[in-house]
Design an enzyme around this catalytic site. Structure first.
Site, short mmCIF file in Angstrom:
data_model
loop_
_atom_site.label_atom_id
_atom_site.label_comp_id
_atom_site.label_asym_id
_atom_site.label_seq_id
_atom_site.Cartn_x
_atom_site.Cartn_y
_atom_site.Cartn_z
N ASP A 192 -2.30 -10.99 -1.84
CA ASP A 192 -2.83 -10.45 -0.59
C ASP A 192 -4.32 -10.15 -0.81
O ASP A 192 -4.73 -9.82 -1.93
CB ASP A 192 -2.08 -9.17 -0.24
CG ASP A 192 -2.46 -8.61 1.12
OD1 ASP A 192 -1.72 -8.86 2.09
OD2 ASP A 192 -3.50 -7.92 1.22
N ASP B 137 -3.78 -12.99 4.15
CA ASP B 137 -5.00 -12.54 4.82
C ASP B 137 -6.28 -12.95 4.09
O ASP B 137 -7.38 -12.60 4.52
CB ASP B 137 -4.97 -11.03 5.10
CG ASP B 137 -4.42 -10.21 3.96
OD1 ASP B 137 -4.16 -10.78 2.87
OD2 ASP B 137 -4.24 -8.99 4.14
N HIS C 127 0.82 -1.23 0.00
CA HIS C 127 0.00 0.00 0.00
C HIS C 127 0.85 1.28 0.00
O HIS C 127 0.32 2.37 -0.21
CB HIS C 127 -0.93 0.05 1.22
CG HIS C 127 -1.93 -1.06 1.28
ND1 HIS C 127 -2.80 -1.33 0.25
CD2 HIS C 127 -2.19 -1.99 2.25
CE1 HIS C 127 -3.57 -2.38 0.59
NE2 HIS C 127 -3.20 -2.80 1.80
N HIS D 228 -5.98 -7.67 -0.04
CA HIS D 228 -6.19 -6.27 -0.40
C HIS D 228 -5.49 -5.94 -1.72
O HIS D 228 -4.45 -6.52 -2.04
CB HIS D 228 -5.62 -5.35 0.69
CG HIS D 228 -6.20 -5.58 2.04
ND1 HIS D 228 -5.60 -6.38 2.99
CD2 HIS D 228 -7.35 -5.12 2.60
CE1 HIS D 228 -6.35 -6.40 4.08
NE2 HIS D 228 -7.42 -5.65 3.86
ZN LIG Z 1 -3.75 -7.36 3.11
#
Ligand SMILES: [Zn+2]
Length: 311
Positions: free
Chosen positions: A162, A249, A125, A164
């Site tokens: 991931d 995750d 991120h 996200h």
């Molecule tokens: Zn994540």
């Protein structure tokens, strides 16, 4: 069997985030879990070196790096609402990025075939000019830019599984024709980017491949998306090396993710990627930890991932 290197250092524990989900026990427990299993005996232990300023500045802006360095060393606070920063954070972040560049060096020299960087803080991120979502420096982006631009590998691919979307990585390479960025992620979800019509700009058009997946997606959904969309894009790009933003995750036990994978799924996903890596880049893979917040599930998932990388 492939020669897989493991890169880990206790410096990663010095990024002290208290009871935050992204906390030091994540990597400490995962390392202890690996060391207690037979696979550990077949891994090459590599000591990460700190990333150089030039390596970090391949994807980050100097004023952001200077700002981090200007924070008094005894000060603790937050860089964004989610991202803690304390006395040991910068050293850990520089060594997390450095693990990925160290892995690149060792794969190029032939010291190992593949590598797993058991690092924190995570990276995907982090934006050129700021921290975001638990991430300070974009470790995998730094590694991919280093391989492509500093070590002459030219074409690289990043696969990000991931849960996200890796908005920082996408942003850094959105106009880049040499770095393919592919992401499988839950959508709609944090950070809000990653729709399938975000495909790159200019020369980078078509070099961003987003696969948004609905909440609760399980192993079959992930494997289909990988086989039908991501791996064909990687084959077409013909990278010299593949990077993985390896977040765990999307595990069913994760407190944040809301997807339905288990450790066997990470074995399967990794196995499919290894097969493609063998076809296109002599099996060269650098994988780096991103998310994964159930401590037990994380250790088991990393074990499954490394076992598949070793085949
Ligand atoms: Zn994540």
């Amino acid at each position: 069997m492939a020669n897989v290197a493991l890169l880990y250092d206790e410096v990663y524990l010095k990024h002290d985030t208290g009871a935050h989900p992204e906390r030091s026990v994540r990597v400490k427990h995962s390392y202890d879990h690996l060391r207690a299993r037979p696979i550990y005996g077949s891994l090459t232990d590599l000591k990460p070196r700190p990333a150089t300023d030039d390596e970090i500045l391949l994807v980050h802006e100097r004023r952001y790096f200077d700002y981090l360095r200007s924070i008094p060393s005894d000060e603790a606070g937050a860089l964004d609402p989610d991202t803690m920063f304390g006395p040991g954070s910068l050293e850990a972040a520089i060594l997390a990025a450095g693990a990925v560049t160290t892995a690149v060096d060792n794969i190029i020299s032939g010291a190992c075939d593949r590598a797993f960087c058991l690092v924190r803080p995570p990276g995907h991120h982090a934006l050129p000019d700021r921290a975001m979502g638990f991430c300070i420096f974009n470790n995998v982006a730094i590694g991919a830019a280093y391989a492509a631009r500093s070590r002459g590998l030219k074409r690289t691919a990043i696969i990000d599984f991931d849960v996200h979307h890796g908005n920082g990585t996408q942003d850094m390479f959105y106009g880049d024709e040499d770095v393919l960025y592919c992401s499988l992620h839950k959508w709609p979800f944090y950070p809000g980017t990653g729709s399938s019509d975000e495909t790159g700009r200019g020369k980078g058009q078509g070099k961003t491949v987003n696969v948004p997946l609905p909440s609760g997606t399980g192993q079959a959904g992930y494997l289909d998306a990988l086989a039908d969309i991501v791996l064909p894009a990687v084959r077409e790009h013909r990278p010299a090396i593949i990077f993985l933003s390896a977040g765990f995750d999307a595990h069913e036990a994760d407190p944040i993710g809301g997807m339905d994978l288990n450790e066997d799924s990470f074995d399967e996903l990794t196995g499919a990627i290894v097969e493609t890596a063998r076809e296109v880049c002599d099996g060269k893979i650098v994988s780096a930890l991103e998310g994964g917040y159930n401590i037990e599930a994380l250790g088991a998932s990393i074990h499954a991932h490394i076992t598949a990388l070793s085949k």
